[in-house]
Every structure is written in structure tokens, then in C-alpha cells.
Design a protein around this motif. Structure first.
Motif, mmCIF file in Angstrom:
data_model
loop_
_atom_site.group_PDB
_atom_site.id
_atom_site.type_symbol
_atom_site.label_atom_id
_atom_site.label_comp_id
_atom_site.label_asym_id
_atom_site.label_seq_id
_atom_site.Cartn_x
_atom_site.Cartn_y
_atom_site.Cartn_z
ATOM 1 N N ALA A 1 0.822 -1.213 0.000
ATOM 2 C CA ALA A 1 0.000 0.000 0.000
ATOM 3 C C ALA A 1 0.854 1.259 0.000
ATOM 4 C CB ALA A 1 -0.946 -0.004 1.201
ATOM 5 N N GLY A 2 1.995 1.217 0.698
ATOM 6 C CA GLY A 2 2.901 2.360 0.656
ATOM 7 C C GLY A 2 3.437 2.604 -0.732
ATOM 8 N N GLY A 3 3.749 1.507 -1.448
ATOM 9 C CA GLY A 3 4.208 1.634 -2.830
ATOM 10 C C GLY A 3 3.132 2.178 -3.746
ATOM 11 N N LEU A 4 1.881 1.783 -3.501
ATOM 12 C CA LEU A 4 0.768 2.323 -4.293
ATOM 13 C C LEU A 4 0.671 3.833 -4.117
ATOM 14 C CD1 LEU A 4 -1.801 1.990 -6.021
ATOM 15 C CD2 LEU A 4 -3.033 1.453 -3.899
ATOM 16 N N GLY A 5 0.884 4.295 -2.890
ATOM 17 C CA GLY A 5 0.890 5.747 -2.662
ATOM 18 C C GLY A 5 1.999 6.427 -3.439
#
Length: 439
Positions: free
Chosen positions: A140-144
Motif C-alpha cells: 500500500a505504501g508503494g501504491l501511494g
């Protein structure tokens, strides 16, 4: 473009290593849909042509975004795909009033690539943008990060139509920099001390199998988050501790099973190692999150004040220096046996679920969504009304709840398949979360 395509047909495709976390997060597709969606609601319209160009430049700038997850060799790799295949990454949607909420955007197949999908929803009251990635590509951090980079390119193209995004070299997607922090003795001790994952209960379901993807959520006014923080100060707990306590209480309530009283019951949670270990990953999308188990015992009439001390104590132990180390070592050791070992591991999990009908529910706190990450502090985009991260959609036996905060408003959200999970039960569960949350 023709020359590129002809060259592609003649040459062997370029490949990049897939990390153990990439491989395992693709393999989890057997139990849930690993697609994640970053959704931004604007009070105005975006330029579809510029957004399409920004999407193409984003893919072209990152060698992994322009790849597919290829399983043709001994171990999977990221294999570059031809540029003509990038076009499927962008679309404009009109008339889909139930998408992206409560019906999530379409999933993404990492085996086809590219590893991002950008959908622009035209609305009379303002556009909604969804950015989709597969958990095999990033967390999810990478998606951000992907979303932030997309809109940074968009803003640069508004300023300068001739702008070209800088190209990234292939980058490290592994966990060596964390492993290097620990001695061999510390690694062995981390594996020895790790709490074994034991499925002890599960979210109530109607039947096993597949259904229709849905999103359910509650967004609370700022006063509720303020009340939670006040409760936390009184009890020495973080907001994350409080949400974990509410989650376990709400699960016990919705199950209504007397066998849960006074017995150990577990949930899974996650931690982003970028923050915990201050990983030097730059602004690069990748998998950097690990899972861990939280086990509590709840008396029959327990409330949040009764269990919050136990929650904070458990979380204090979990957040020690070696958080995530055992998970990293387990993945890397298992992968030494090749894909047959990985497939055997997931076969064993599936058998256990089928035999016992149990799967510990999962909770993940995604933190604060900052609009300045999207706007860069500039006024080149329409005003942002909301930012949400739609979670992976689950079917029995899995269940996932995520929390996120935008401008002081806390949102609790779950993705589930309607049919095997009853919408009425999911909504009642969110009502239980509301009842246990302070304020």
C-alpha cells in the motif's frame, strides 16, 4: 513504435529479479484478490489527454511497471513487455455510478502487465481518479508512491507539454539491507521467538466460494478521532492500539460464539518496514511490508478499557528492533526450495482452511493520506475532496479491514465478495466498530 515492436519480436525480453516478497504476494491470490486501489475524489475535472500521457511516461520511467510477472523459468522474474501493451493501463469511465464505490475498480493481472491501471471516472460534480496496483508489485505504501509520481508527471506536463519523466535504473526490491542489521545469532533467535501463526477463528460467512466484489466503509467525523486520541492519552495507547482493540471486540461481537470467551483469539496485522527500520528505499514502489500475529484473550463482557492494556503490551513487544526479521527469513529460506516449496506451503494453508473453516481476520492501518503528496503544494489540480485506499477484496475464509485518515476524518473500510459474505453482516460489523470506538 513499429521499429520498437519489430525489435521486440526479434530480441529476448529484458528480465529483472522478483524478490521473495514479490513472489509470495502474487501467490496469496489463492485466498484474496491482491489488487489495491488508490482513489482520489476531485472537485473539478482533470485533462484526460494529459493524464493518459502521464500514465505512459510513468510506465516508461520504471522498468518494473513496464513488466509482467513471468513464471517460465526456475523462479519468477519481472519481464519487460512491449510498449504497445502499455495502452491498456489507462481508461476513461462514464456512467459507472457504483464504481469505484461500492463496486471496486477491475482487478489487475500481474502476469500480463503493465503493473498499474489508471481509471478516470467522469462525474458531473467532479472527477474521481483510481490508481490500481497488484500487491505482487508493491504494498500500500508503494501504491501511494505510484499515485504521487503519476500526478507529479501530470503537473509537470501542465507546466511544460514537452516534459519527459526521468528514467529509473532497475532497483533493489529485496530485504538485504534489513538482514544486514542483524547477526546470525540474532537471526536464529528471531526465528525461534516468532509466535507461530495459528488460525483460531474467522469472520462469519454464508458459504464458501466466490461472489460479487463490494466495498463497505464508515467515515467518522473529526470529533471521533479526537476522542480516540484522548482515550489513548488516558490509557497510554496509540490510535492503532485502539483500532486493534475495537477490531477484536467487534469480531467477537459479530460472531456471537460463546467459545470465544476467555480463549486466545488472533488477528493478523502488518508493518511497513520503510518506517520501522528507516529503510533507504528512496521514492521507489516495492514490497516492504510484513505480517505479524496479535493474540488476545477477551472475557465475556469485555470492553475497550478492559483490554487496551493487553493490546498495548502485545504491540510493544511486536515493535521491537527485530520486527519483520523472522518473516523475511522465513520467506527467503522457503524460496531456497524453489517454487515447488512455495506451492507446497500454500497448498498446506489451503488444506488447513478447508478442514477447519478458520482464518484469522486481518487489520491494517494505512495511516494519513496527505493531499500535499498529490498536489505537491501547488494549485495545478482541482481541489481534493477525499483520498481513500480500497483494500484487497476477500472471500471466505479471509477478511480484511483497513483504516486510513484524511483531514482528520477516520475511515474504516473492507473489501469483500457479496454472496459468500452477507452485506448485512458486514454492515453490522462496521456498526460494532462504531460502537466500540471512543466518542
Amino acid at each position: 513504435m513499429v521499429l520498437r515492436t519489430e525489435y521486440w519480436m526479434m530480441a529476448s525480453p529484458i528480465c529483472y529479479p522478483a524478490s521473495p516478497f514479490d513472489i509470495f504476494n502474487v501467490s496469496f491470490e489463492r485466498f484474496f484478490d491482491p489488487a489495491m486501489h488508490r482513489v482520489i475524489v476531485f472537485d473539478g475535472a482533470l485533462d484526460a489527454g494529459i493524464l493518459r500521457e502521464a500514465t505512459m511516461q510513468l510506465i516508461g520511467s520504471n522498468p518494473y511497471l513496464g513488466s509482467r510477472f513471468a513464471e517460465d523459468g526456475v523462479l519468477p522474474v519481472w519481464e519487460a513487455i512491449p510498449e504497445v501493451a502499455w495502452a491498456m493501463a489507462f481508461s476513461v469511465v462514464t456512467g459507472a455510478e457504483d464504481e469505484p464505490l461500492p463496486r471496486p475498480p477491475p482487478s489487475i493481472d500481474p502476469r500480463k502487465g503493465p503493473q498499474v491501471r489508471v481509471r478516470l471516472y467522469r462525474r458531473s460534480d467532479g472527477d474521481t481518479l483510481s490508481v490500481t496496483c497488484h500487491h505482487g508489485f508493491c504494498d500500500a505504501g508503494g501504491l501511494g508512491i505510484v499515485t504521487r509520481q503519476l500526478l507529479a508527471i501530470y503537473r509537470n506536463l501542465i507546466r511544460d507539454p514537452g516534459y519527459c519523466a526521468p528514467l529509473l535504473d532497475p532497483y533493489d526490491r529485496g530485504m538485504d539491507q534489513i538482514l544486514e542489521l542483524f547477526t546470525e545469532d540474532e537471526r536464529r533467535e528471531a526465528l525461534r521467538a516468532e509466535e507461530p501463526f495459528i488460525d483460531r477463528w474467522g469472520f462469519p460467512y454464508v458459504y464458501t466460494g466466490r461472489g460479487e466484489p463490494r466495498i463497505a466503509y464508515r467515515t467518522f467525523p473529526q470529533e471521533r478521532l479526537a476522542a480516540a486520541k484522548a482515550f489513548g492519552r488516558e490509557h497510554g495507547a496509540t490510535v492503532n492500539d485502539i483500532l486493534i482493540g475495537c477490531y477484536v471486540l467487534a469480531l467477537k461481537k459479530i460472531r456471537g460464539n460463546p467459545s470465544d470467551n476467555g480463549e486466545p483469539r488472533s488477528i493478523m496485522s502488518s508493518a511497513d518496514l520503510r518506517r520501522h527500520h528507516r529503510m533507504d528505499t528512496g521514492d521507489l514502489p516495492r514490497n516492504s511490508s510484513v505480517s505479524f500475529q496479535i493474540t488476545l484473550s477477551l472475557d465475556e463482557d469485555a470492553g475497550l478499557a478492559d483490554i487496551i492494556g493487553e493490546v498495548t503490551a502485545v504491540m510493544g513487544r511486536k515493535k521491537q528492533r527485530d520486527l519483520g526479521l523472522a518473516c523475511i527469513l522465513f520467506y527467503e529460506t522457503l524460496l531456497e526450495g524453489g517454487m515447488p516449496a512455495v506451492e507446497g506451503f500454500f497448498d498446506a494453508i489451503a488444506r488447513g482452511h478447508a478442514e477447519e473453516g478458520l482464518k484469522n481476520p486481518v487489520f491494517s492501518n494505512l495511516g494519513i493520506a496527505d493531499p500535499d503528496d498529490i498536489t505537491g503544494g501547488e494549485d495545478l489540480l482541482p481541489e481534493i475532496r477525499d483520498i481513500q485506499t480500497l483494500p484487497c477484496v476477500c472471500w471466505p475464509y479471509g477478511f480484511l479491514l483497513v483504516a486510513s485518515t484524511f483531514r482528520g476524518r477516520l475511515t474504516l473500510m473492507t473489501g469483500y465478495e457479496e454472496g459468500p459474505y452477507a452485506t448485512e453482516t458486514v454492515e453490522r460489523f462496521l456498526g460494532c466498530m462504531d460502537a466500540y470506538l471512543p466518542g
